[in-house]
Write an enzyme that holds these catalytic residues in place. Structure first.
Site, PDB file in Angstrom:
ATOM      1  N   HIS A   1       1.021  -1.136  -0.267  1.00  0.00           N
ATOM      2  CA  HIS A   1       0.234  -0.102   0.281  1.00  0.00           C
ATOM      3  C   HIS A   1       0.776   1.379  -0.175  1.00  0.00           C
ATOM      4  O   HIS A   1       0.149   2.262  -0.165  1.00  0.00           O
ATOM      5  CB  HIS A   1      -0.927  -0.008   1.675  1.00  0.00           C
ATOM      6  CG  HIS A   1       0.012   0.272   2.675  1.00  0.00           C
ATOM      7  ND1 HIS A   1       0.624  -0.703   2.864  1.00  0.00           N
ATOM      8  CD2 HIS A   1      -0.180   1.255   3.360  1.00  0.00           C
ATOM      9  CE1 HIS A   1       0.983  -0.425   4.294  1.00  0.00           C
ATOM     10  NE2 HIS A   1       0.798   0.612   3.993  1.00  0.00           N
TER      11      HIS A   1
HETATM   12  C1  UD1 Z   1      -1.731   5.543   6.794  1.00  0.00           C
HETATM   13  C2  UD1 Z   1      -0.327   5.828   6.981  1.00  0.00           C
HETATM   14  C3  UD1 Z   1       0.431   4.905   7.140  1.00  0.00           C
HETATM   15  C4  UD1 Z   1       0.233   2.760   7.291  1.00  0.00           C
HETATM   16  C5  UD1 Z   1      -0.970   2.876   6.782  1.00  0.00           C
HETATM   17  C6  UD1 Z   1      -1.955   1.503   6.889  1.00  0.00           C
HETATM   18  C7  UD1 Z   1       0.093   8.411   7.069  1.00  0.00           C
HETATM   19  C8  UD1 Z   1       0.957   9.005   6.523  1.00  0.00           C
HETATM   20  N1  UD1 Z   1      -0.082   6.910   6.475  1.00  0.00           N
HETATM   21  O1  UD1 Z   1      -1.682   4.773   5.198  1.00  0.00           O
HETATM   22  O2  UD1 Z   1       1.705   4.721   7.561  1.00  0.00           O
HETATM   23  O3  UD1 Z   1       0.559   2.100   7.191  1.00  0.00           O
HETATM   24  O4  UD1 Z   1      -2.628   4.025   6.930  1.00  0.00           O
HETATM   25  O5  UD1 Z   1      -3.405   1.407   6.196  1.00  0.00           O
HETATM   26  O6  UD1 Z   1      -0.111   7.923   8.309  1.00  0.00           O
HETATM   27  N2  UD1 Z   1      -9.188   4.565   2.310  1.00  0.00           N
HETATM   28  C9  UD1 Z   1     -10.354   4.395   2.006  1.00  0.00           C
HETATM   29  N3  UD1 Z   1     -10.711   3.456   3.693  1.00  0.00           N
HETATM   30  C10 UD1 Z   1     -10.256   4.113   4.721  1.00  0.00           C
HETATM   31  C11 UD1 Z   1      -9.372   4.559   4.912  1.00  0.00           C
HETATM   32  C12 UD1 Z   1      -8.766   4.940   3.271  1.00  0.00           C
HETATM   33  O7  UD1 Z   1     -11.346   4.179   1.381  1.00  0.00           O
HETATM   34  O8  UD1 Z   1     -11.038   3.942   5.806  1.00  0.00           O
HETATM   35  C13 UD1 Z   1      -8.724   5.075   0.864  1.00  0.00           C
HETATM   36  C14 UD1 Z   1      -8.225   6.281   0.344  1.00  0.00           C
HETATM   37  O9  UD1 Z   1      -8.818   6.801  -0.527  1.00  0.00           O
HETATM   38  C15 UD1 Z   1      -7.552   6.818   1.018  1.00  0.00           C
HETATM   39  C16 UD1 Z   1      -6.242   6.040   1.103  1.00  0.00           C
HETATM   40  O10 UD1 Z   1      -7.317   4.521   0.912  1.00  0.00           O
HETATM   41  O11 UD1 Z   1      -7.295   7.989   0.082  1.00  0.00           O
HETATM   42  C17 UD1 Z   1      -5.458   6.283   1.322  1.00  0.00           C
HETATM   43  O12 UD1 Z   1      -5.437   7.034   3.540  1.00  0.00           O
HETATM   44  P1  UD1 Z   1      -4.869   7.508   3.783  1.00  0.00           P
HETATM   45  O13 UD1 Z   1      -5.004   7.525   5.450  1.00  0.00           O
HETATM   46  O14 UD1 Z   1      -4.484   8.366   2.773  1.00  0.00           O
HETATM   47  O15 UD1 Z   1      -3.062   6.807   3.997  1.00  0.00           O
HETATM   48  P2  UD1 Z   1      -3.015   5.325   4.569  1.00  0.00           P
HETATM   49  O16 UD1 Z   1      -2.091   4.754   3.066  1.00  0.00           O
HETATM   50  O17 UD1 Z   1      -3.713   4.180   4.448  1.00  0.00           O
END
Ligand code: UD1
Length: 391
Positions: free
Chosen positions: A223
């Site tokens: 991811h």
């Molecule tokens: C975050 C953490 C990372 C961790 C990861 C585990 C930071 C900087 N990064 O990254 O260290 O390894 O979590 O998962 O805090 N999304 C959903 N549903 C959700 C949450 C997110 O669909 O409940 C999607 C959204 O499109 C979002 C993308 O996932 O834009 C990324 O989510 P985000 O919270 O920005 O960061 P992670 O890549 O999950």
């Protein structure tokens, strides 16, 4: 004493569960009770990314949810600061406890210090040395501001000392993730891999009959923006996985929402979905993931937490990164993982070498399932020391 702890994203939840349990144990055995408030920033909000962990790990409902949601880093960091400040002011905790290295960790450390709160950081001192990783920035800021740095291993102590941190701010307590692993290992053992697959399979996949006996399959997760956001890099990785790795051994892949979105964007989703020996799962719950890891012949991952779990379970692990903030998990330190970055030639070489042999479980010092109790003791001691100074 009033402790406010903060979680925001999936990897935080398994770290806070044992901490809250240890506070309850402390309160059962001491006249001076700890008041605890749990804040969820809401960075992760899907049932499978958040709520399911609260249920499975017995974490109480958060007292406050800031509902920050997805968005750019600036938006997540800024909105968390704005909303968390209101909570700090209205609840006035003595200590703010932050965990890991997600965006909540940085935002809440800044606001807590701005309001002159004591800050304790669980999982302090990890360093990848790669300032391009958002998590590295989060770690540096959180550690610089924290009053009490609770470290998982001695390498982290050395990192902090090299940055000039005084000894009395550092407390080596062990790895709290392993408390959760040990508390849930037995339950995970009772699950069957076939059930894990059928309960979590991504919809619209054709039937994909694979051997689900332990060691007959591999597991992967991916991811990190550095692996999934660039089309060329993701295409190279997917070619290897689809045309080489999955020919050797079937792979089970619980897919992160970000990765799924990127595969769709780059036009690879349908091919992945229909591949006969690549089983796509929705993000899975804690016990399901632990069971998959226990049964895997090999793990391919860019997750930090999984590297640690592979180390203790003895699952050979290819870490799809160029560096790690968790060197204690690497083979050169006796652990189960090896860094392979996203260079396909390197991944190929290590994949075929690794699949041919087994790794031994390794338990680094104080990864003993008792870390949360040590953390509560360390915070109470720091609090008492501070009261003496200010009295
Ligand atoms: C975050 C953490 C990372 C961790 C990861 C585990 C930071 C900087 N990064 O990254 O260290 O390894 O979590 O998962 O805090 N999304 C959903 N549903 C959700 C949450 C997110 O669909 O409940 C999607 C959204 O499109 C979002 C993308 O996932 O834009 C990324 O989510 P985000 O919270 O920005 O960061 P992670 O890549 O999950």
């Amino acid at each position: 004493m009033h402790i406010m702890s903060v979680v925001g994203a999936r990897p935080n939840f398994m770290k806070i569960a044992p901490f809250i349990r240890a506070i309850h144990q402390y309160n059962d055995n001491h006249p001076d009770k700890i008041e605890h408030t749990l804040v969820h920033t809401g960075q992760h909000y899907d049932k499978r990314m958040s709520e399911s962990f609260f249920q499975a790990l017995g974490i109480p409902e958060p007292d406050i949810n800031l509902q920050i949601g997805s968005g750019s880093h600036g938006l997540q960091l800024g909105n968390t600061m704005i909303e968390f400040e209101k909570v700090v002011v209205s609840h006035d905790p003595d200590w703010v406890v932050i965990v890991g290295d997600v965006n909540a960790t940085l935002s809440c450390s800044v606001i807590a210090k701005r309001h002159k709160k004591q800050v304790a950081h669980i999982e302090a001192g990890l360093r990848s040395g790669d300032i391009k990783m958002p998590e590295e920035i989060n770690r540096l800021v959180a550690d610089r501001l924290s009053d009490l740095l609770l470290t998982p291993d001695r390498i982290s102590n050395a990192n902090l000392k090299a940055e000039g941190v005084a000894d009395d701010r550092i407390s080596f307590v062990g790895n709290i993730m392993i408390d959760t692993l040990e508390a849930n290992r037995e339950k995970a053992t009772t699950l069957s891999i076939a059930e894990v697959i059928s309960n979590n399979a991504v919809a619209d996949q054709p039937e994909k009959p694979i051997d689900t006996a332990d060691r007959a399959f591999g597991v992967m997760t991916m991811h990190r923006p550095s692996n999934v956001d660039n089309e060329e890099i993701l295409t190279g990785l997917m070619e290897f996985l689809l045309t080489e790795a999955t020919v050797e051994i079937p792979l089970i892949w619980p897919i992160h929402p970000r990765t799924r979105k990127q595969l769709m964007k780059f036009g690879m989703w349908e091919r992945v979905l229909s591949h006969p020996t690549l089983i796509l799962l929705e993000p899975v719950g804690y016990h399901d993931m632990l069971r998959l890891n226990m049964g895997a012949k090999i793990m391919l991952t860019d997750s930090g937490g999984l590297q640690e779990e592979c180390c203790v379970l003895g699952t050979p692990c290819l870490t799809l990164r160029w560096n790690t903030e968790r060197p204690v998990t690497l083979r050169e330190h006796g652990g189960a993982s090896v860094l392979v970055g996203n260079n396909v030639n390197q991944i190929r070489e290590e994949f075929f070498a690794t699949i041919a042999k087994d790794a031994e479980p390794k338990r680094p010092e104080l990864w003993d399932g008792q870390t949360a109790g040590r953390i509560v003791q360390a915070i109470v001691a720091a609090h008492k020391a501070k009261e003496l100074v200010t009295a």
